[in-house]
Design an enzyme around this catalytic site. Structure first.
Site, short mmCIF file in Angstrom:
data_model
loop_
_atom_site.label_atom_id
_atom_site.label_comp_id
_atom_site.label_asym_id
_atom_site.label_seq_id
_atom_site.Cartn_x
_atom_site.Cartn_y
_atom_site.Cartn_z
CE LYS A 11 0.64 1.40 4.50
NZ LYS A 11 1.22 2.69 4.96
CG ASP A 135 -1.10 -0.10 7.89
OD1 ASP A 135 -1.95 0.77 8.11
OD2 ASP A 135 0.12 0.14 7.77
#
Length: 290
Positions: A11, A135
Site C-alpha cells: 500500500k 494496516d
C-alpha cells in the site's frame, strides 16, 4: 484441497494526518490509502503443525512474524484443531511504510478462511486483522479508501484516477514506533485536507488529489533520503512526491508512464530498490485451492 496461494498487495499512503492519541498510546489517523501492484505471495499448506518459511528473506521466521500471529489468531477464533505450513515470498521492502508485514497477515487470514472453509465474514477477518496490526484490515480490503481511527474505520473511495507511482526505497528502513515517538516530541505543521482529497477522488481529479498529498510523519521520520528522492521525482515531473506511512519509502505520482519510468531510471543510479507501480482495486485475494 491441500494448499492455497494468496496475493497481497503493498500500500501507499496518498495522505496521512494524525488526529489524536488514544489513552493506550495509539495514535488516531485520517488518511487516504491505496493498494498497488507489488505483491507478497503467500502459500498455505494444510498441516498438523504451524511452520513459516521466508525463502530469500532476512525477516525472522519466528512467532513475532505477522503471518504466524495471523494463523494463531485464526485458529483461536475458529476453534479449529489444525495447522498450516506458510511460505511467504516477499517482494515488499521491510520497514518501508508499504505494509508488507500487514499484507502477509492479511494473506494468511484470507487464505486460511478459504482453505479450511471457515466462512468468516470480511468484517470478522478485519476484526481479527486489527488485533495483529493497524494496516491489516485495509490490506484485506484494498483498493482506494479513507482510513480513520486506529485503522478500524475504513470507507471505500472511488478508484484512484489513472496514474503511475514511482516508488523508491532507500537503504535504511524506519522504525514505526520511533517515528511516532519523535512526532510526539516534534509535532508537525503538515496537515493534509482529507475532505478535499476525498472530493478529488469523487471528481476523478488527479491534480486536485495530488495537491492534498502530504504526510504528517515525514518530518519526524528524520530520514535523510526523503528530500533528495523527492527532489529527483519532482525534477522528473512528479505531480506530488512524499513519504508513505512512517517511511522509509518515498513515491512520486505521474500522469504519464514514460515519465514515471524515466524517474525510476534516474533513481536507480543511486537507489537500487525502485519500482513503477499502478493502483489496484483489491486487497489480499486467492489464486485458488489445489
Amino acid at each position: 484441497m491441500k494448499s492455497i496461494t494468496v496475493l497481497a498487495p503493498a500500500k501507499l499512503n496518498l495522505t496521512l494526518d494524525i488526529t489524536g492519541v488514544e489513552p493506550n498510546g495509539y495514535h488516531t489517523l485520517d488518511m487516504m490509502m491505496q493498494t498497488v501492484n507489488l505483491y507478497e505471495r503467500v502459500t498455505l499448506h494444510k498441516s498438523e503443525t504451524l511452520r513459516l518459511k521466508l525463502p530469500g528473506s532476512t525477516v525472522p521466521a519466528n512467532d513475532n512474524n505477522t503471518a504466524v500471529k495471523a494463523a494463531l489468531a485464526f485458529f483461536d477464533y475458529t476453534g479449529l484443531l489444525a495447522g498450516v505450513d506458510i511460505v511467504v515470498r516477499k517482494s515488499v521492502p521491510v520497514r518501508a511504510g508499504m505494509a508488507g508485514g500487514s499484507a502477509d497477515a492479511a494473506a494468511v487470514l484470507v487464505g486460511l478462511n478459504e482453505l479450511y472453509g471457515a466462512r468468516l465474514s470480511q468484517d470478522e477477518l478485519c476484526s481479527l486483522g486489527l488485533k495483529i496490526g493497524a494496516d491489516v484490515p485495509f490490506s484485506i480490503l484494498g483498493g482506494t479508501a479513507r482510513v480513520r481511527g486506529i485503522g478500524d474505520q475504513i470507507t471505500p473511495m472511488p478508484n484512484c484516477p489513472r496514474c503511475w507511482f514511482t516508488v523508491c526505497m532507500p537503504q535504511g528502513g524506519i522504525s514505526t514506533p520511533q517515528a511516532y515517538a519523535r512526532y510526539d516530541v516534534l509535532g508537525t505543521d503538515v496537515r493534509p485536507n482529507n475532505d478535499l482529497a476525498q472530493k478529488a477522488l469523487f471528481d476523478g481529479d488527479l491534480d486536485a488529489l495530488c495537491a492534498q498529498m502530504s504526510n504528517a510523519l515525514e518530518f519526524s521520520s528524520q530520514s535523510p533520503e526523503n528530500k533528495p528522492i523527492e527532489a529527483i521525482l519532482r525534477d522528473c515531473g512528479a505531480l506530488a512526491a512524499l513519504m508513505t506511512g512512517s517511511g522509509a519509502a518515498v513515491f512520486g505520482v505521474f500522469r504519464d508512464e514514460k515519465k514515471a519510468q524515466a524517474a525510476r531510471a534516474e533513481l536507480k543510479k543511486h537507489y537500487p530498490q525502485s519500482w513503477v507501480l499502478h493502483p489496484v482495486p483489491r486487497g489480499a485475494h486467492s489464486l485458488g485451492i489445489k
